[in-house]
Motif scaffolding. Structure first.
Motif, short mmCIF file in Angstrom:
data_model
loop_
_atom_site.label_atom_id
_atom_site.label_comp_id
_atom_site.label_asym_id
_atom_site.label_seq_id
_atom_site.Cartn_x
_atom_site.Cartn_y
_atom_site.Cartn_z
N ASN A 1 11.20 -34.59 14.23
CA ASN A 1 10.40 -34.40 15.45
C ASN A 1 10.65 -33.04 16.10
O ASN A 1 9.73 -32.45 16.69
N THR A 2 11.87 -32.52 15.98
CA THR A 2 12.12 -31.18 16.53
C THR A 2 11.38 -30.13 15.70
O THR A 2 10.86 -29.16 16.24
N GLY A 3 11.33 -30.35 14.39
CA GLY A 3 10.56 -29.46 13.52
C GLY A 3 9.08 -29.51 13.85
O GLY A 3 8.41 -28.47 13.95
N ILE A 4 8.56 -30.72 14.03
CA ILE A 4 7.14 -30.91 14.36
C ILE A 4 6.81 -30.21 15.68
O ILE A 4 5.82 -29.48 15.79
N ALA A 5 7.65 -30.42 16.70
CA ALA A 5 7.39 -29.81 18.02
C ALA A 5 7.39 -28.29 17.94
O ALA A 5 6.52 -27.62 18.52
N ALA A 6 8.34 -27.73 17.19
CA ALA A 6 8.43 -26.27 17.05
C ALA A 6 7.23 -25.72 16.29
O ALA A 6 6.66 -24.69 16.66
N MET A 7 6.80 -26.43 15.26
CA MET A 7 5.64 -25.99 14.48
C MET A 7 4.36 -26.11 15.30
O MET A 7 3.48 -25.24 15.23
N MET A 8 4.26 -27.16 16.11
CA MET A 8 3.09 -27.32 16.98
C MET A 8 2.91 -26.13 17.91
O MET A 8 1.79 -25.67 18.14
N GLU A 9 4.02 -25.62 18.44
CA GLU A 9 3.95 -24.45 19.33
C GLU A 9 3.34 -23.25 18.63
O GLU A 9 2.51 -22.54 19.20
N VAL A 10 3.73 -23.05 17.37
CA VAL A 10 3.18 -21.92 16.60
C VAL A 10 1.68 -22.13 16.38
O VAL A 10 0.87 -21.22 16.59
N VAL A 11 1.30 -23.34 15.98
CA VAL A 11 -0.12 -23.63 15.71
C VAL A 11 -0.95 -23.45 16.99
O VAL A 11 -2.02 -22.82 16.96
N GLN A 12 -0.44 -23.95 18.11
CA GLN A 12 -1.18 -23.83 19.37
C GLN A 12 -1.34 -22.36 19.78
O GLN A 12 -2.41 -21.96 20.25
N HIS A 13 -0.29 -21.58 19.60
CA HIS A 13 -0.38 -20.14 19.91
C HIS A 13 -1.46 -19.47 19.06
O HIS A 13 -2.27 -18.69 19.56
N GLU B 1 5.02 -34.47 7.76
CA GLU B 1 5.36 -33.92 9.08
C GLU B 1 4.55 -32.68 9.42
O GLU B 1 4.13 -32.50 10.56
N THR B 2 4.32 -31.83 8.42
CA THR B 2 3.57 -30.59 8.72
C THR B 2 2.08 -30.89 8.92
O THR B 2 1.42 -30.24 9.73
N ILE B 3 1.55 -31.89 8.22
CA ILE B 3 0.16 -32.31 8.48
C ILE B 3 0.06 -32.83 9.91
O ILE B 3 -0.86 -32.47 10.65
N LYS B 4 1.02 -33.66 10.29
CA LYS B 4 1.04 -34.22 11.65
C LYS B 4 1.09 -33.12 12.71
O LYS B 4 0.35 -33.16 13.71
N ALA B 5 1.93 -32.12 12.50
CA ALA B 5 2.06 -31.03 13.47
C ALA B 5 0.72 -30.30 13.66
O ALA B 5 0.31 -30.02 14.80
N VAL B 6 0.03 -30.02 12.56
CA VAL B 6 -1.25 -29.31 12.65
C VAL B 6 -2.30 -30.16 13.37
O VAL B 6 -3.01 -29.69 14.26
N GLY C 1 8.80 -21.82 11.87
CA GLY C 1 8.87 -22.60 13.10
C GLY C 1 9.50 -23.96 12.85
O GLY C 1 10.43 -24.37 13.56
N PHE C 2 9.01 -24.64 11.83
CA PHE C 2 9.50 -25.98 11.51
C PHE C 2 11.01 -25.96 11.19
O PHE C 2 11.80 -26.71 11.76
N ILE C 3 11.37 -25.06 10.28
CA ILE C 3 12.76 -25.03 9.81
C ILE C 3 13.71 -24.58 10.91
O ILE C 3 14.80 -25.14 11.08
N LYS C 4 13.29 -23.59 11.70
CA LYS C 4 14.15 -23.15 12.82
C LYS C 4 14.31 -24.25 13.86
O LYS C 4 15.37 -24.38 14.47
N GLY C 5 13.28 -25.04 14.06
CA GLY C 5 13.36 -26.19 14.97
C GLY C 5 14.41 -27.17 14.50
O GLY C 5 15.26 -27.63 15.28
N VAL C 6 14.36 -27.48 13.21
CA VAL C 6 15.34 -28.40 12.62
C VAL C 6 16.75 -27.81 12.69
O VAL C 6 17.71 -28.50 13.06
N GLN C 7 16.87 -26.52 12.39
CA GLN C 7 18.18 -25.87 12.43
C GLN C 7 18.78 -25.91 13.84
O GLN C 7 19.98 -26.18 14.00
#
Length: 286
Positions: free
Chosen positions: A263-275, A29-34, A240-246
């Motif tokens: 998917n909520t974890g992925i979306a939250a982590m993607m926001e951090v990566v994009q920023h 999931e984290t590879i996918k998010a990046v 980001g990932f864990i807070k998304g899941v929480q």
């Protein structure tokens, strides 16, 4: 596969005045998010595979997962897979045979001469294979990948040792200690910009900033201006990932569909990566 040597990727960023985000991945999931974030931002990126993830998941499964996900999601931006904080020469060699595009031997805890000797050998292999090679001089505080450095031991790198190390090892990019730490900061970090500039002027090579999570944005921008061309990010991605899941579970306690939760974890982590990508100035550089 859109793979690029770390040497080429970081050199390009350095000469054009932006930085590459080196984002740590721990699982599928984290590879996918990046990857998805990089594709969205049209940015070259490094995916870091570090010691904690290797201990838990294994180097080969993680490495294979990157290939599979690039293919599945039709990722086209330049990607560099980087072995992060390896303490073993043998592990660096394994990564080289598994088609990593960048190797880091971290001998910062060793006596200086041993650090030079082993790093130089890793650099020679990287050179022969057309990979990038990173070394580290000076200790960076905090805990990363089960390796802890006391704050008082987190010594600021001197210009003399940076230059000596850089010249004798031939590293392509150099991790120095200028006031960052791994993990979560207790107080706002204050980077030693004058030292950074002095080191950059002396070594005339791209500088790597470890402990990139939690450094205020304005300090990051300043560091990039002063020659930092690779910035490692891990803690903020996991947060980001864990807070998304929480947050998903706090609203949907009975949702046991794993894909929904992930998917909520992925979306939250993607926001951090994009920023981070925009902050580092690598967006649109693919």
């Amino acid at each position: 596969m859109p793979y690029m040597s770390g040497k080429t990727m970081i050199q390009q960023a350095w000469s054009e005045g932006y930085a590459i985000g080196a984002f740590t991945a721990h699982n599928l999931e984290t590879i996918k998010a990046v990857l998805l974030a990089a594709e969205k931002e049209q940015s070259p990126i490094m995916i870091q595979i570090g010691q904690k993830a290797i201990n838990e998941m294994g180097m080969k499964p993680l490495r294979d997962a990157v290939d599979s996900l690039i293919e599945h999601h039709q990722i086209s931006v330049p990607i560099c897979i980087h072995l992060d904080h390896s303490r073993k020469f043998e592990q660096c060699m394994e990564a080289a045979t598994r088609n990593f595009q960048s190797l880091m031997f971290d001998g910062s805890a060793l006596p200086f001469e041993d650090n030079v000797r082993i790093t130089k050998t890793v650099v020679e292999v990287a050179e022969a294979l057309g990979l990038g090679a990173e070394g580290e001089i000076g200790k960076i505080g905090g805990t990363e990948d089960d390796i802890t450095v006391d704050e008082k031991d987190a010594m600021i790198t001197t210009v003399e040792e940076a230059l000596d190390f850089s010249e004798r090892t031939g590293v392509h990019y150099l991790a120095v200690s200028i006031g960052t730490a791994h993990g979560v900061y207790k107080t706002t970090p204050e980077l030693k910009f004058d030292r950074l500039s002095e080191i950059k002027e002396a070594v005339k090579k791209p500088i790597v900033l470890h402990g990139g999570s939690g450094v205020p944005d304005d300090q990051v921008i300043e560091a990039v201006k002063r020659g930092v061309a690779k910035i490692n990010v891990d803690t903020e991605l996991r947060q980001g990932f864990i807070k998304g899941v929480q947050s998903h579970w706090s609203k949907n306690q009975d949702d046991f569909i794993l894909a929904d939760v992930m998917n909520t974890g992925i979306a939250a982590m993607m926001e951090v990566v994009q920023h981070k990508i925009r902050l580092f100035g690598s967006n649109g550089k693919a």
